[in-house]
Design an enzyme around this catalytic site. Structure first.
Site, mmCIF file in Angstrom:
data_model
loop_
_atom_site.group_PDB
_atom_site.id
_atom_site.type_symbol
_atom_site.label_atom_id
_atom_site.label_comp_id
_atom_site.label_asym_id
_atom_site.label_seq_id
_atom_site.Cartn_x
_atom_site.Cartn_y
_atom_site.Cartn_z
ATOM 1 N N LEU A 1 -26.805 0.760 -6.634
ATOM 2 C CA LEU A 1 -25.571 1.493 -6.321
ATOM 3 C C LEU A 1 -24.629 1.344 -7.509
ATOM 4 O O LEU A 1 -24.482 0.243 -8.046
ATOM 5 C CB LEU A 1 -24.909 0.896 -5.068
ATOM 6 N N ASP B 1 -7.221 4.539 2.746
ATOM 7 C CA ASP B 1 -5.805 4.611 3.134
ATOM 8 C C ASP B 1 -5.577 4.063 4.547
ATOM 9 O O ASP B 1 -6.446 4.161 5.410
ATOM 10 C CB ASP B 1 -5.343 6.082 3.045
ATOM 11 N N HIS C 1 -3.757 -5.198 3.572
ATOM 12 C CA HIS C 1 -4.441 -5.078 2.276
ATOM 13 C C HIS C 1 -5.606 -6.063 2.180
ATOM 14 O O HIS C 1 -6.640 -5.760 1.609
ATOM 15 C CB HIS C 1 -3.460 -5.295 1.127
HETATM 16 C C1 IPE Z 1 -3.586 6.799 -2.085
HETATM 17 O O1 IPE Z 1 -2.916 6.326 -0.972
HETATM 18 C C2 IPE Z 1 -3.913 5.667 -3.011
HETATM 19 C C3 IPE Z 1 -4.873 4.691 -2.514
HETATM 20 C C4 IPE Z 1 -5.476 4.694 -1.348
HETATM 21 C C5 IPE Z 1 -5.194 3.636 -3.432
HETATM 22 P P1 IPE Z 1 -1.321 6.320 -0.877
HETATM 23 O O2 IPE Z 1 -1.000 5.734 0.444
HETATM 24 O O3 IPE Z 1 -0.746 5.669 -2.068
HETATM 25 O O4 IPE Z 1 -0.975 7.869 -0.937
HETATM 26 P P2 IPE Z 1 0.278 8.687 -0.393
HETATM 27 O O5 IPE Z 1 1.487 8.029 -0.971
HETATM 28 O O6 IPE Z 1 0.261 8.598 1.091
HETATM 29 O O7 IPE Z 1 0.047 10.075 -0.857
HETATM 30 C C1 IPE Z 2 -3.939 1.994 1.135
HETATM 31 O O1 IPE Z 2 -3.196 1.645 2.239
HETATM 32 C C2 IPE Z 2 -3.952 0.900 0.079
HETATM 33 C C3 IPE Z 2 -3.199 1.212 -1.139
HETATM 34 C C4 IPE Z 2 -2.583 2.321 -1.387
HETATM 35 C C5 IPE Z 2 -3.150 0.187 -2.161
HETATM 36 P P1 IPE Z 2 -1.630 1.886 2.296
HETATM 37 O O2 IPE Z 2 -0.938 0.690 1.774
HETATM 38 O O3 IPE Z 2 -1.272 3.171 1.657
HETATM 39 O O4 IPE Z 2 -1.402 1.987 3.865
HETATM 40 P P2 IPE Z 2 -0.406 2.956 4.619
HETATM 41 O O5 IPE Z 2 -0.721 4.358 4.177
HETATM 42 O O6 IPE Z 2 0.974 2.543 4.228
HETATM 43 O O7 IPE Z 2 -0.709 2.743 6.056
HETATM 44 MG MG MG Z 3 -1.101 5.072 2.299
#
Ligand code: IPE
Ligand code: IPE
Ligand code: MG
Length: 240
Positions: A132, A21, A38
């Site tokens: 792995l 995240d 990303h």
């Molecule tokens: C969880 O992160 C999903 C992934 C890292 C793929 P999100 O950013 O989508 O989760 P919330 O919305 O903060 O709970």
């Molecule tokens: C995690 O990073 C990747 C996915 C959920 C695909 P985020 O896109 O949720 O990044 P933040 O949380 O907005 O910083």
């Molecule tokens: Mg996120």
């Protein structure tokens, strides 16, 4: 069993799961579009796979895209799929080099056909690797997984008295994989977000205060070290 009775390498988690995240915030902090985050995040996975192989972690499960992530703006979802599609071959070469086996958990149906073909080919190409096991959770939702398990159990007409936790585990997407010992969620958020609801029942959790693209080998080793200091009790009282 007291911790001191366990073999020394119990301090290394056999299975690490990661909620990757913070890509969006990483990008924003640099004045970049979210997709740049990303891309950096997708590329970061390589470093973590390498470090896991080096340390002797056997299973790595990463949360790449949740069932809820479809609700993001269309250009972000499209851009993300494009990045997965584009970097997949390079990442696959790396998996082959590291002797890692690719698996997928979630519903592959949601994946665009070009990417899906590559993923299926990658799974086939790496199926004999065993240094792995890399489980990629894509279009994954913990609740969907439990729903799918219930449906399969019912469809097979399993008698209720045969249903126990061990049986349910066998109907999960992760049926051949031990439960995660350690779940890491980067970016400072401290919630499960529909990840491994069933399997993480007794996992240790660590929430490093860095965004995913900045979570490198050093941060992974620090998390493993912290895990090694934890006392896993499973509801019991440990011997003095
Ligand atoms: C969880 O992160 C999903 C992934 C890292 C793929 P999100 O950013 O989508 O989760 P919330 O919305 O903060 O709970
Ligand atoms: C995690 O990073 C990747 C996915 C959920 C695909 P985020 O896109 O949720 O990044 P933040 O949380 O907005 O910083
Ligand atoms: Mg996120």
């Amino acid at each position: 069993m007291a911790k001191t009775d366990q073999p020394a390498d119990d301090s290394i988690p056999q299975h690490i799961a990661i909620i990757m995240d913070g890509n969006g915030r990483w990008a924003r902090a640099r004045g970049l579009p979210r997709l740049a985050g990303h891309r950096a995040g997708t590329e970061n996975l390589r470093r973590i796979i390498k470090a896991c192989v080096e340390v002797g972690v056997k299973y790595l499960t990463v949360y790449a895209f949740s069932t809820e992530n479809w609700g993001r703006p269309e250009d972000e979802v499209e851009g993300l799929m494009g990045i997965f599609d584009e970097v997949f071959e390079r990442e696959l070469a790396e998996l082959l080099r590291e002797g890692a086996q690719l698996r997928h958990i979630g519903r592959l149906e949601g994946m665009r056909p070009s990417l899906r073909k590559k993923v299926e080919k990658g799974i086939e190409q790496t199926k004999d690797n065993d240094r792995l096991i890399l489980n990629v959770a894509f279009n994954y939702g913990g609740r969907d997984e439990i729903v799918d398990a219930i449906k399969a159990i019912m469809a097979e007409g399993v008698p209720p008295e045969q249903v126990d936790a061990e049986l349910v585990s066998k109907y999960m997407y992760t049926k051949d994989v031990p439960d995660p010992d350690l779940v890491i969620r980067t970016s400072g958020e401290q919630r499960i977000s529909n990840f491994l609801l069933w399997q993480a029942a007794y996992a240790e959790w660590i929430f490093p205060d860095v965004y995913w693209p900045d979570f490198g080998r050093e941060q992974l080793l620090a998390a493993i070290e912290e895990y090694g200091r934890r006392e896993r009790r499973y509801g019991k009282v440990l011997e003095e």
